[in-house]
Structure formats: C-alpha cells, structure tokens
Motif scaffolding. Structure first.
Motif, mmCIF file in Angstrom:
data_model
loop_
_atom_site.group_PDB
_atom_site.id
_atom_site.type_symbol
_atom_site.label_atom_id
_atom_site.label_comp_id
_atom_site.label_asym_id
_atom_site.label_seq_id
_atom_site.Cartn_x
_atom_site.Cartn_y
_atom_site.Cartn_z
ATOM 1 N N GLU A 3 0.831 -1.205 0.000
ATOM 2 C CA GLU A 3 0.000 0.000 0.000
ATOM 3 C C GLU A 3 0.868 1.259 0.000
ATOM 4 O O GLU A 3 0.558 2.237 -0.687
ATOM 5 C CB GLU A 3 -0.918 -0.015 1.223
ATOM 6 C CG GLU A 3 -1.950 1.077 1.233
ATOM 7 C CD GLU A 3 -2.902 0.961 2.413
ATOM 8 O OE1 GLU A 3 -3.209 2.015 2.996
ATOM 9 O OE2 GLU A 3 -3.323 -0.156 2.728
ATOM 10 N N VAL A 6 2.220 1.856 -3.513
ATOM 11 C CA VAL A 6 1.187 2.428 -4.385
ATOM 12 C C VAL A 6 1.020 3.919 -4.085
ATOM 13 O O VAL A 6 0.967 4.743 -4.996
ATOM 14 C CB VAL A 6 -0.158 1.673 -4.242
ATOM 15 C CG1 VAL A 6 -1.268 2.388 -5.004
ATOM 16 C CG2 VAL A 6 -0.023 0.239 -4.723
ATOM 17 N N TYR A 90 -2.502 5.511 -15.992
ATOM 18 C CA TYR A 90 -1.761 4.872 -14.901
ATOM 19 C C TYR A 90 -2.228 5.408 -13.550
ATOM 20 O O TYR A 90 -2.495 4.636 -12.619
ATOM 21 C CB TYR A 90 -0.267 5.130 -15.101
ATOM 22 C CG TYR A 90 0.670 4.310 -14.241
ATOM 23 C CD1 TYR A 90 0.412 2.976 -13.927
ATOM 24 C CD2 TYR A 90 1.852 4.870 -13.765
ATOM 25 C CE1 TYR A 90 1.297 2.239 -13.153
ATOM 26 C CE2 TYR A 90 2.742 4.131 -13.002
ATOM 27 C CZ TYR A 90 2.455 2.817 -12.691
ATOM 28 O OH TYR A 90 3.339 2.083 -11.937
ATOM 29 N N GLY A 93 -5.697 4.123 -12.634
ATOM 30 C CA GLY A 93 -5.619 2.730 -12.194
ATOM 31 C C GLY A 93 -4.999 2.585 -10.814
ATOM 32 O O GLY A 93 -5.461 1.785 -9.993
ATOM 33 N N LEU A 94 -3.952 3.366 -10.556
ATOM 34 C CA LEU A 94 -3.308 3.318 -9.240
ATOM 35 C C LEU A 94 -4.252 3.780 -8.135
ATOM 36 O O LEU A 94 -4.277 3.211 -7.038
ATOM 37 C CB LEU A 94 -2.043 4.187 -9.238
ATOM 38 C CG LEU A 94 -0.847 3.638 -9.999
ATOM 39 C CD1 LEU A 94 0.210 4.731 -10.188
ATOM 40 C CD2 LEU A 94 -0.247 2.427 -9.289
ATOM 41 N N LYS A 97 -6.523 0.990 -7.378
ATOM 42 C CA LYS A 97 -5.780 -0.045 -6.644
ATOM 43 C C LYS A 97 -5.597 0.359 -5.178
ATOM 44 O O LYS A 97 -5.739 -0.469 -4.273
ATOM 45 C CB LYS A 97 -4.424 -0.284 -7.301
ATOM 46 C CG LYS A 97 -3.613 -1.379 -6.666
ATOM 47 C CD LYS A 97 -2.304 -1.610 -7.418
ATOM 48 C CE LYS A 97 -1.533 -2.726 -6.762
ATOM 49 N NZ LYS A 97 -1.378 -3.881 -7.604
ATOM 50 N N GLY A 100 -8.438 -0.435 -3.269
ATOM 51 C CA GLY A 100 -8.778 -1.853 -3.267
ATOM 52 C C GLY A 100 -10.022 -2.145 -4.070
ATOM 53 O O GLY A 100 -10.761 -3.081 -3.788
ATOM 54 N N SER A 101 -10.257 -1.315 -5.079
ATOM 55 C CA SER A 101 -11.485 -1.461 -5.857
ATOM 56 C C SER A 101 -11.193 -1.879 -7.295
ATOM 57 O O SER A 101 -10.074 -1.813 -7.770
ATOM 58 C CB SER A 101 -12.276 -0.155 -5.837
ATOM 59 O OG SER A 101 -11.555 0.873 -6.478
ATOM 60 N N ASP A 102 -12.246 -2.280 -7.967
ATOM 61 C CA ASP A 102 -12.173 -2.649 -9.377
ATOM 62 C C ASP A 102 -12.632 -1.436 -10.184
ATOM 63 O O ASP A 102 -13.814 -1.053 -10.125
ATOM 64 C CB ASP A 102 -13.077 -3.858 -9.651
ATOM 65 C CG ASP A 102 -13.075 -4.256 -11.112
ATOM 66 O OD1 ASP A 102 -13.647 -3.511 -11.936
ATOM 67 O OD2 ASP A 102 -12.503 -5.319 -11.429
ATOM 68 N N HIS A 117 -4.968 1.235 -17.291
ATOM 69 C CA HIS A 117 -3.605 0.686 -17.256
ATOM 70 C C HIS A 117 -2.662 1.752 -17.806
ATOM 71 O O HIS A 117 -3.020 2.515 -18.693
ATOM 72 C CB HIS A 117 -3.514 -0.590 -18.106
ATOM 73 C CG HIS A 117 -4.250 -1.741 -17.506
ATOM 74 N ND1 HIS A 117 -3.644 -2.682 -16.721
ATOM 75 C CD2 HIS A 117 -5.552 -2.098 -17.563
ATOM 76 C CE1 HIS A 117 -4.535 -3.567 -16.322
ATOM 77 N NE2 HIS A 117 -5.710 -3.232 -16.824
#
Length: 162
Positions: A3, A6, A90, A93-94, A97, A100-102, A117
């Motif tokens: 974490e 990230v 990017y 997307g980060l 992340k 913790g989600s989609d 991405h």
C-alpha cells in the motif's frame, strides 16, 4: 506491491502531471513528440505502438515490430480513461488499486471500452488544460507510462520560454 508503494507511486505520477504542462501543443508538436517516442523505441528495440490524439483526431501513429492490432485496442481504451477522468491512465488505475477497488466495476464501464492501465498521458497546455493524449502500448504498464513521461519531458525542455 504494498500500500505504501502504491501511495508513493501515486504521489510521483501526480507530480509528473503537474510538471509536464506545456506552453503550447500544435500538430507539429504532436509529430515531434511521436518521433521522440519512436526514436527512443528504436534505440531500445522496444515493441511498442505509439499514438497521439488531439481531441478525437489521431495525429500520430506508429507500430514497431513485435506489436499487434491488440495494442491499438489497448490504446483506445487507455485514451478514453484519460479524457473521461482527466488524468493519466496509470494514475487512474493506481488510485483504484489504492482503494482496493475494481476500476471498471466501480464506474460501470466495460473493460473492452475503458482500461485504467498505464501508458496514456494527458497533454496539458498552460491556461487551457488537456488538449491531447500521448499513448504507448506494448510494455508493462509502468514502462509504457515512463516512456511517455520521458519524451514529454524532452519536448517540454525544447519548447521556447514565452
């Protein structure tokens, strides 16, 4: 990736987006940026597809050996993310992340249409905002992103001061 890793990368990418604001960005600049990306890819023998769009107009496109039409599909999906969310694919997307989600599920977006991405970077102009998107596809997402950042830095440094 932890974490804290990230979070550190998010901070770095946010700083890149603040740093890489250009004084202007014309069709000729798009051509220069595209050629810088191609030169870097040739020097390093990278299998990438490179794309630059001003709005919906594709103003530069090149595909290196080792790429496929699938790279073009990835480019379109990454570009849609930049234009919809106003940040690099990017970074978007980060941020998902880190939560913790989609990304696609959270926004109700089809993966075939939107892909958070790395590789698509907003081209911003001072006082204007996002005027284009520069995208690389073919490497790991952090490497696609890094290549675009490297070329944008070079283009920015070459621009005359206003």
């Amino acid at each position: 990736m932890s974490e804290s890793d990230v979070t550190a990368i998010i901070t770095e990418v946010e700083a890149q987006e603040v740093e890489l604001v250009l004084r202007s960005f014309t069709h000729d600049d798009a051509w220069r940026l595209g050629n810088l990306l191609v030169e870097l890819a040739v020097e390093r023998d990278l299998p990438v597809t490179i794309d630059i769009r001003k709005g919906t107009q594709q103003v530069f496109h090149a595909a290196r050996p080792g790429t496929t039409p699938d790279n073009d599909s990835w480019i379109k999906r990454k570009v849609r993310v930049v234009y919809r969310f106003g940040a690099s694919s990017y970074l978007v997307g980060l941020r998902a992340k880190a939560k913790g989600s989609d990304f696609n599920a959270d926004h109700g977006l089809l993966f075939q249409e939107y892909s958070a991405h790395g590789g698509a970077f907003p081209v911003r102009v001072e006082g204007v905002g996002i005027v284009a998107v520069a995208t690389v596809s073919g490497l790991a997402q952090q490497d696609d992103h890094a290549l675009v950042v490297e070329a944008l830095r070079e283009l920015r440094e070459a621009q005359p001061l206003v």
